[in-house]
Design an enzyme around this catalytic site. Structure first.
Site, PDB file in Angstrom:
ATOM      1  N   ASP A  47      50.399 142.358  -0.465  1.00  0.00           N
ATOM      2  CA  ASP A  47      49.050 142.763  -1.146  1.00  0.00           C
ATOM      3  C   ASP A  47      48.786 144.152  -0.197  1.00  0.00           C
ATOM      4  O   ASP A  47      48.622 144.135   1.135  1.00  0.00           O
ATOM      5  CB  ASP A  47      47.973 141.917  -0.595  1.00  0.00           C
ATOM      6  N   HIS A  86      51.363 137.075  -0.015  1.00  0.00           N
ATOM      7  CA  HIS A  86      50.078 137.281   0.880  1.00  0.00           C
ATOM      8  C   HIS A  86      49.041 136.565   0.140  1.00  0.00           C
ATOM      9  O   HIS A  86      49.223 136.395  -1.340  1.00  0.00           O
ATOM     10  CB  HIS A  86      49.743 138.879   1.050  1.00  0.00           C
ATOM     11  N   ASP A 104      57.168 134.014   8.805  1.00  0.00           N
ATOM     12  CA  ASP A 104      57.995 135.204   8.492  1.00  0.00           C
ATOM     13  C   ASP A 104      59.104 135.346   9.280  1.00  0.00           C
ATOM     14  O   ASP A 104      60.244 135.677   8.970  1.00  0.00           O
ATOM     15  CB  ASP A 104      57.146 136.698   8.397  1.00  0.00           C
ATOM     16  N   ASP A 109      55.839 141.679  11.680  1.00  0.00           N
ATOM     17  CA  ASP A 109      56.538 140.708  11.396  1.00  0.00           C
ATOM     18  C   ASP A 109      57.022 141.007   9.934  1.00  0.00           C
ATOM     19  O   ASP A 109      58.225 140.681   9.750  1.00  0.00           O
ATOM     20  CB  ASP A 109      55.822 139.399  11.323  1.00  0.00           C
ATOM     21  N   HIS A 151      49.746 140.440  11.106  1.00  0.00           N
ATOM     22  CA  HIS A 151      51.120 140.313  11.513  1.00  0.00           C
ATOM     23  C   HIS A 151      52.145 141.394  10.506  1.00  0.00           C
ATOM     24  O   HIS A 151      52.992 140.973  10.248  1.00  0.00           O
ATOM     25  CB  HIS A 151      51.456 138.940  11.278  1.00  0.00           C
ATOM     26  N   ARG A 166      62.893 144.875   6.978  1.00  0.00           N
ATOM     27  CA  ARG A 166      64.104 145.610   7.735  1.00  0.00           C
ATOM     28  C   ARG A 166      65.159 144.610   7.614  1.00  0.00           C
ATOM     29  O   ARG A 166      66.223 145.324   7.201  1.00  0.00           O
ATOM     30  CB  ARG A 166      63.767 145.940   8.782  1.00  0.00           C
ATOM     31  N   THR A 189      52.256 129.163   0.578  1.00  0.00           N
ATOM     32  CA  THR A 189      52.802 129.659  -0.544  1.00  0.00           C
ATOM     33  C   THR A 189      53.742 128.343  -0.973  1.00  0.00           C
ATOM     34  O   THR A 189      53.734 128.114  -2.140  1.00  0.00           O
ATOM     35  CB  THR A 189      53.450 130.704  -0.372  1.00  0.00           C
ATOM     36  N   GLY A 235      52.751 132.641   7.297  1.00  0.00           N
ATOM     37  CA  GLY A 235      53.234 133.985   7.888  1.00  0.00           C
ATOM     38  C   GLY A 235      52.732 134.317   9.087  1.00  0.00           C
ATOM     39  O   GLY A 235      53.561 134.601  10.148  1.00  0.00           O
TER      40      GLY A 235
END
Length: 131
Positions: free
Chosen positions: A89, A17, A69, A99, A96, A105, A46, A64
């Site tokens: 963060d 983030h 993501d 996402d 989002h 998960r 990133t 993202g």
């Protein structure tokens, strides 16, 4: 860890983030020699910083919020990633968030190591890259 690949290079996704991008760069700098021998993918900004500031070769996905993501999650789901480091963060709301939760998960569903903070990221990289 994901299996079924023929390369011996570790395949790692790096996501951070906005409030954690400096931390991600510092982390990557401390593991730069080992990460040079990995296949790295990252979300857009990133990935750009990791290329410029660390000198890594990075396959850059979308940012993202624009679906990066989800792109990384798709790779994870088909066994194309060995680990995910997602420096989140927790103090800043993310538009989002669904996402993000789906990506973490997916790591649980597919039994892929996932680190979401600096301490766990250091442990994961130390084990994965230096073992």
């Amino acid at each position: 860890m994901a299996t079924g690949h023929t390369t011996t290079k570790r395949r790692i996704a790096l996501v951070a983030h906005d409030g954690k991008k400096d931390t991600m760069v510092a982390l990557a700098l401390s593991f730069a020699a080992e990460l040079q021998d990995c296949e790295i993918c990252a979300t857009g900004t990133t990935g750009g910083r990791l290329e410029r500031e660390v000198g890594l070769t990075v396959e850059r996905m979308l940012s993202g919020p624009l679906g990066g993501d989800l792109q990384i999650g798709a790779r994870l789901a088909v066994g194309e990633l060995d680990a995910l480091i997602f420096l989140r963060d927790p103090m800043t709301p993310q538009p989002h968030e669904p996402d993000i939760n789906a990506l973490v998960r997916a790591c649980d569903v597919h039994d892929v190591p996932c680190a979401t903070n600096l301490s766990s990221a250091k442990l994961l990289l130390a084990q994965l890259l230096r073992a």
